[in-house]
Design a protein around this motif. Structure first.
Motif, PDB file in Angstrom:
ATOM      1  N   PHE A 137       3.064  14.473  -0.545  1.00 29.87           N
ATOM      2  CA  PHE A 137       1.734  14.195  -1.085  1.00 29.87           C
ATOM      3  C   PHE A 137       1.761  14.121  -2.611  1.00 29.87           C
ATOM      4  O   PHE A 137       1.205  13.195  -3.217  1.00 29.87           O
ATOM      5  CB  PHE A 137       0.753  15.279  -0.632  1.00 29.87           C
ATOM      6  N   ILE A 138       2.426  15.082  -3.247  1.00 35.54           N
ATOM      7  CA  ILE A 138       2.475  15.123  -4.716  1.00 35.54           C
ATOM      8  C   ILE A 138       3.217  13.906  -5.266  1.00 35.54           C
ATOM      9  O   ILE A 138       2.747  13.247  -6.209  1.00 35.54           O
ATOM     10  CB  ILE A 138       3.132  16.422  -5.192  1.00 35.54           C
ATOM     11  N   ALA A 139       4.370  13.596  -4.688  1.00 36.92           N
ATOM     12  CA  ALA A 139       5.172  12.473  -5.190  1.00 36.92           C
ATOM     13  C   ALA A 139       4.438  11.151  -5.032  1.00 36.92           C
ATOM     14  O   ALA A 139       4.415  10.317  -5.954  1.00 36.92           O
ATOM     15  CB  ALA A 139       6.509  12.430  -4.457  1.00 36.92           C
ATOM     16  N   ARG A 140       3.814  10.936  -3.891  1.00 38.67           N
ATOM     17  CA  ARG A 140       3.155   9.656  -3.659  1.00 38.67           C
ATOM     18  C   ARG A 140       1.826   9.558  -4.402  1.00 38.67           C
ATOM     19  O   ARG A 140       1.440   8.467  -4.840  1.00 38.67           O
ATOM     20  CB  ARG A 140       2.970   9.434  -2.155  1.00 38.67           C
ATOM     21  N   LEU A 192      10.807  10.605   4.061  1.00 37.48           N
ATOM     22  CA  LEU A 192      11.039  11.483   2.914  1.00 37.48           C
ATOM     23  C   LEU A 192      11.833  10.764   1.828  1.00 37.48           C
ATOM     24  O   LEU A 192      12.591  11.370   1.086  1.00 37.48           O
ATOM     25  CB  LEU A 192      11.789  12.743   3.370  1.00 37.48           C
ATOM     26  N   GLU A 193      11.636   9.459   1.735  1.00 34.61           N
ATOM     27  CA  GLU A 193      12.406   8.647   0.783  1.00 34.61           C
ATOM     28  C   GLU A 193      12.211   9.103  -0.658  1.00 34.61           C
ATOM     29  O   GLU A 193      13.107   8.963  -1.498  1.00 34.61           O
ATOM     30  CB  GLU A 193      12.049   7.165   0.943  1.00 34.61           C
ATOM     31  N   HIS A 194      11.040   9.672  -0.958  1.00 34.68           N
ATOM     32  CA  HIS A 194      10.744  10.106  -2.323  1.00 34.68           C
ATOM     33  C   HIS A 194      11.688  11.209  -2.787  1.00 34.68           C
ATOM     34  O   HIS A 194      11.937  11.350  -3.987  1.00 34.68           O
ATOM     35  CB  HIS A 194       9.293  10.604  -2.413  1.00 34.68           C
ATOM     36  N   ALA A 208       0.835  -1.202   0.000  1.00 34.71           N
ATOM     37  CA  ALA A 208       0.000   0.000   0.000  1.00 34.71           C
ATOM     38  C   ALA A 208       0.867   1.249   0.000  1.00 34.71           C
ATOM     39  O   ALA A 208       2.053   1.209   0.359  1.00 34.71           O
ATOM     40  CB  ALA A 208      -0.921   0.001   1.213  1.00 34.71           C
ATOM     41  N   LEU A 209       0.268   2.365  -0.389  1.00 38.76           N
ATOM     42  CA  LEU A 209       0.905   3.672  -0.340  1.00 38.76           C
ATOM     43  C   LEU A 209       0.153   4.555   0.639  1.00 38.76           C
ATOM     44  O   LEU A 209      -1.066   4.453   0.773  1.00 38.76           O
ATOM     45  CB  LEU A 209       0.904   4.328  -1.717  1.00 38.76           C
ATOM     46  N   ALA A 210       0.877   5.431   1.311  1.00 38.09           N
ATOM     47  CA  ALA A 210       0.287   6.432   2.198  1.00 38.09           C
ATOM     48  C   ALA A 210       0.650   7.796   1.648  1.00 38.09           C
ATOM     49  O   ALA A 210       1.810   8.043   1.308  1.00 38.09           O
ATOM     50  CB  ALA A 210       0.814   6.264   3.621  1.00 38.09           C
ATOM     51  N   LEU A 211      -0.322   8.684   1.566  1.00 35.39           N
ATOM     52  CA  LEU A 211      -0.082   9.999   0.974  1.00 35.39           C
ATOM     53  C   LEU A 211       0.342  11.035   1.993  1.00 35.39           C
ATOM     54  O   LEU A 211       0.854  12.095   1.627  1.00 35.39           O
ATOM     55  CB  LEU A 211      -1.346  10.487   0.252  1.00 35.39           C
ATOM     56  N   THR A 212       0.136  10.760   3.257  1.00 38.32           N
ATOM     57  CA  THR A 212       0.446  11.733   4.299  1.00 38.32           C
ATOM     58  C   THR A 212       1.564  11.220   5.206  1.00 38.32           C
ATOM     59  O   THR A 212       1.978  10.068   5.116  1.00 38.32           O
ATOM     60  CB  THR A 212      -0.801  12.027   5.143  1.00 38.32           C
ATOM     61  N   ARG A 213       2.027  12.093   6.082  1.00 33.49           N
ATOM     62  CA  ARG A 213       3.125  11.765   6.981  1.00 33.49           C
ATOM     63  C   ARG A 213       2.736  10.607   7.904  1.00 33.49           C
ATOM     64  O   ARG A 213       1.651  10.569   8.459  1.00 33.49           O
ATOM     65  CB  ARG A 213       3.477  12.994   7.826  1.00 33.49           C
TER      66      ARG A 213
END
Length: 270
Positions: A253-256, A198-200, A159-164
């Motif tokens: 948020f934008i990257a994910r 902040l891996e992105h 899964a992906l999470a868009l927030t912190r």
């Protein structure tokens, strides 16, 4: 895994996942009870592990070349917390050990955890999809929404999470992520769980497993959280903190979101 009647005795077998990754358990020398409990739990699940002696905040002298006090103040807006610094350096040490090993992946664990009974089988399934992630988080202390993108074994999904998402209790990294941790994340400018969220920014792919197969117990509160309010500056916090936070939150948020959209598009055409 084990029958309820066997709860006092771990099953001493070696799970096949041990051939695919190294496992590091971060533990303070003075936390003997936690070490004993986690050793029992890991043995019960068939995980072979290497204990990493945690850096004790009581032994840290400031200033330190590994801690950027000004950068920490500007980004996080708090006084230095030696326990937090020790935790950070302990996680960096685990990444360094992976790079010195022959393994491609490492499971990194703190010592206040509980495991889902399906953890190891789920982890094996996630490793089969290792091309989809560089950093795989197995736990969180947040309740933010996770967007499933790929079914794993049983009830779990990537899964992906868009927030912190806070917390660094249990996660898996590959060698690319380990290299980023030991180079770009030093000196410390944020708590570890915020820094590696902040891996992105490094072009790395982060994922979660949902539902999370590892939890951190409230009864075994982290040493870092003890008297945390003592380190807050409150109204004296620098204005730069909000600017950095806005940049980090919007960038994440934008990257994910872009990654989630692309994943959904590619999945639709498979």
């Amino acid at each position: 895994m084990s029958h309820p009647a066997d709860h006092r005795q771990p099953r001493f077998y070696i799970h096949p996942v041990n051939a695919r990754l190294s496992t590091y358990l971060i533990n303070l020398d003075r936390a003997g009870d936690r070490r004993k409990r986690m050793s029992w739990l890991l043995a019960r699940h068939g995980l072979v592990f290497e204990r990493v002696q945690a850096v004790d905040g009581n032994d840290i002298q400031l200033p330190s070349p590994f801690f950027d006090e000004r950068g920490y103040l500007e980004r996080h807006g708090r006084r230095p917390n030696r326990a937090e610094i020790g935790c950070y350096l302990s996680h960096v040490e685990c990444a360094r050990r992976l790079l010195e090993s022959s393994f491609e992946h490492a499971l990194i664990l703190e010592d206040d955890l509980d495991f889902d009974e399906e953890l190891l089988d789920t982890l094996s399934s996630a490793l089969d999809q290792a091309g989809s992630w560089d950093l795989l988080r197995l736990s969180s202390v947040n309740s933010g929404h996770k967007f499933p993108v790929l079914q794993l074994s049983g009830k779990h999904s990537l899964a992906l999470a868009l927030t912190r998402e806070k917390g660094s209790g249990a996660y898996v990294i590959n060698r690319r992520a380990a290299e980023w941790i030991v180079t770009a994340l030093l000196p410390m400018r944020l708590p570890y769980d915020l820094a590696f969220d902040l891996e992105h920014e490094a072009g790395l792919k982060g994922c979660f497993i949902t539902p999370e197969p590892v939890s951190q117990s409230a009864e075994r509160m982290s040493y870092i959280q003890t008297r945390l309010s003592d380190y807050k500056l409150k109204h004296r916090r620098p204005a730069s903190v909000m600017l950095h936070r806005a940049r980090m939150e919007s960038g994440r948020f934008i990257a994910r979101l872009a990654r989630l959209v692309l994943w959904r598009i590619f999945s639709a055409f498979r």
